[in-house]
Design a protein around this motif. Structure first.
Motif, PDB file in Angstrom:
ATOM      1  N   ALA A  18       0.841  -1.209   0.000  1.00 34.54           N
ATOM      2  CA  ALA A  18       0.000   0.000   0.000  1.00 34.54           C
ATOM      3  C   ALA A  18       0.874   1.257   0.000  1.00 34.54           C
ATOM      4  O   ALA A  18       2.089   1.207   0.152  1.00 34.54           O
ATOM      5  N   PHE A  19       0.218   2.382  -0.140  1.00 37.91           N
ATOM      6  CA  PHE A  19       0.833   3.714  -0.071  1.00 37.91           C
ATOM      7  C   PHE A  19       0.523   4.321   1.289  1.00 37.91           C
ATOM      8  O   PHE A  19      -0.639   4.246   1.714  1.00 37.91           O
ATOM      9  N   LEU A  78      -2.646  -4.753  -1.761  1.00 36.36           N
ATOM     10  CA  LEU A  78      -3.490  -4.009  -0.824  1.00 36.36           C
ATOM     11  C   LEU A  78      -3.495  -2.544  -1.231  1.00 36.36           C
ATOM     12  O   LEU A  78      -2.436  -1.937  -1.392  1.00 36.36           O
ATOM     13  N   SER A  79      -4.670  -2.020  -1.445  1.00 31.58           N
ATOM     14  CA  SER A  79      -4.887  -0.617  -1.804  1.00 31.58           C
ATOM     15  C   SER A  79      -4.079  -0.221  -3.035  1.00 31.58           C
ATOM     16  O   SER A  79      -4.333  -0.748  -4.107  1.00 31.58           O
ATOM     17  N   MET A  80      -3.047   0.643  -2.922  1.00 31.24           N
ATOM     18  CA  MET A  80      -2.273   0.962  -4.129  1.00 31.24           C
ATOM     19  C   MET A  80      -1.722  -0.308  -4.771  1.00 31.24           C
ATOM     20  O   MET A  80      -1.655  -0.415  -6.007  1.00 31.24           O
ATOM     21  N   TYR A  83      -4.207  -1.459  -7.055  1.00 33.42           N
ATOM     22  CA  TYR A  83      -4.254  -0.689  -8.319  1.00 33.42           C
ATOM     23  C   TYR A  83      -3.188  -1.227  -9.289  1.00 33.42           C
ATOM     24  O   TYR A  83      -3.420  -1.346 -10.494  1.00 33.42           O
ATOM     25  N   ARG A 116      -7.086  16.538  -4.379  1.00 29.08           N
ATOM     26  CA  ARG A 116      -6.501  16.310  -3.052  1.00 29.08           C
ATOM     27  C   ARG A 116      -5.069  15.772  -3.181  1.00 29.08           C
ATOM     28  O   ARG A 116      -4.160  16.208  -2.495  1.00 29.08           O
ATOM     29  N   ARG A 117      -4.879  14.837  -4.125  1.00 23.37           N
ATOM     30  CA  ARG A 117      -3.524  14.281  -4.283  1.00 23.37           C
ATOM     31  C   ARG A 117      -2.550  15.364  -4.767  1.00 23.37           C
ATOM     32  O   ARG A 117      -1.389  15.392  -4.352  1.00 23.37           O
ATOM     33  N   MET A 136      -2.252  10.542   7.522  1.00 22.85           N
ATOM     34  CA  MET A 136      -2.681   9.208   7.076  1.00 22.85           C
ATOM     35  C   MET A 136      -2.725   8.228   8.237  1.00 22.85           C
ATOM     36  O   MET A 136      -3.561   7.326   8.287  1.00 22.85           O
ATOM     37  N   LEU A 140      -6.208   6.251   8.111  1.00 23.80           N
ATOM     38  CA  LEU A 140      -6.272   4.920   7.482  1.00 23.80           C
ATOM     39  C   LEU A 140      -6.727   3.815   8.447  1.00 23.80           C
ATOM     40  O   LEU A 140      -7.633   3.051   8.115  1.00 23.80           O
ATOM     41  N   MET A 175      -1.164   7.208  -8.969  1.00 26.88           N
ATOM     42  CA  MET A 175      -2.555   6.901  -8.578  1.00 26.88           C
ATOM     43  C   MET A 175      -3.540   7.872  -9.223  1.00 26.88           C
ATOM     44  O   MET A 175      -4.627   7.490  -9.646  1.00 26.88           O
ATOM     45  N   HIS A 228      -8.430   0.554   6.814  1.00 24.59           N
ATOM     46  CA  HIS A 228      -7.897   0.430   5.451  1.00 24.59           C
ATOM     47  C   HIS A 228      -6.631  -0.433   5.383  1.00 24.59           C
ATOM     48  O   HIS A 228      -6.308  -0.951   4.319  1.00 24.59           O
ATOM     49  N   LEU A 229      -5.910  -0.567   6.483  1.00 22.57           N
ATOM     50  CA  LEU A 229      -4.674  -1.367   6.451  1.00 22.57           C
ATOM     51  C   LEU A 229      -4.922  -2.686   7.178  1.00 22.57           C
ATOM     52  O   LEU A 229      -4.255  -3.027   8.164  1.00 22.57           O
TER      53      LEU A 229
END
Ligand code: MLT
Length: 250
Positions: A18-19, A78-80, A83, A116-117, A136, A140, A175, A228-229
């Protein structure tokens, strides 16, 4: 590309992080798997690609697998990392025998998220990644994790501290520009495990349900009280789901 490589047993499990973390986030899962499966966990390097994209990160993973002479994998992200897994599936579908998608989403960023990014990139360029990491760390993990598992927060913080500003800026760029992979899901016929933290605010359980419904052969596992994690917030529950899935498909 830096990577962790442990255990033996085929097909190897390739884990994408993840990021804003790195391959070290997978150590608890690697410990749970490596007595029976080979696990390869690369640290993604969007900062080495020009321009930084999720496709470029997928290419980095494919190049690593070629170097390691690996031609068949179970892919997890996971997450990123998810992607990048979608980009990998789009480009290298024939290598993938099974799929673990955790706390991730197939859709592209909305204009609000892109903005936002962009603001986060400007902040990291001006002040370094510290303020983003702090924010974060608050957003998260679930409230339960934040209140009851200080050791998990400390571990996430240590992982973040190893991540350089140029990685953060490049990963945000990648992303921001990723494409919508939703249309790919019905064609991904390998067995899939979708995992989501019950209190994941970034990729909530409804998104996991949609992925489960669109993938032809998928099972959904919800990790209670995790955010999220989820793999770091409740490694015991997360790892048990992955082991059961790998036992089923191996
Ligand atoms: C992650 O955990 O990889 C990030 O939260 C993903 C995102 O920002 O979309």
């Amino acid at each position: 590309m830096a990577y962790l490589d442990a255990g033996s047993g085929s097909p190897p499990v390739v884990l994408l992080h993840a990021f804003p973390l790195h391959a070290g986030m997978w150590e608890p899962l690697i410990d749970a798997l490596s007595s029976r499966w080979r696990v390869i966990a690369p640290t993604l390097a969007p900062e080495r690609a020009d321009p930084p994209t999720v496709d470029a990160m997928a290419d980095q993973v494919a190049e690593l697998l070629r170097d390691l002479d690996v031609s068949e994998i179970v892919l997890g992200g996971l997450s990123m990392g998810g992607y990048v897994a979608f980009a990998f599936l789009h480009r290298y579908r024939a290598l993938v025998r099974g799929l673990v998608l955790a706390d991730t989403r197939p859709g592209a960023d909305t204009p609000e998220v892109r903005e936002r990014r962009a603001n986060q990139q400007a902040q990291v360029a001006a002040e370094g990644p510290e303020p983003l990491f702090e924010a974060m760390l608050k957003s998260l993990p679930s409230e339960h994790t934040r209140e009851h598992r200080p050791e998990v927060l400390a571990r996430i913080r240590r992982l973040m501290d190893d991540v350089p500003a140029e990685h953060v800026i490049a990963a945000l760029e990648a992303m921001k520009h990723r494409l919508d992979s939703t249309g790919d899901l019905p064609g991904i016929e390998v067995p899939a495990l979708v995992i989501v933290g019950e209190d994941d605010a970034v990729s909530p359980p409804e998104v996991g349900e949609q992925m489960r419904d669109l993938l032809p052969d998928a099972h959904l596992a919800v990790i209670p009280q995790a955010g999220h994690l989820s793999s770091l917030e409740d490694p015991e529950a997360f790892n048990a789901e992955v082991v059961a899935f790998l036992e089923r498909i191996s």
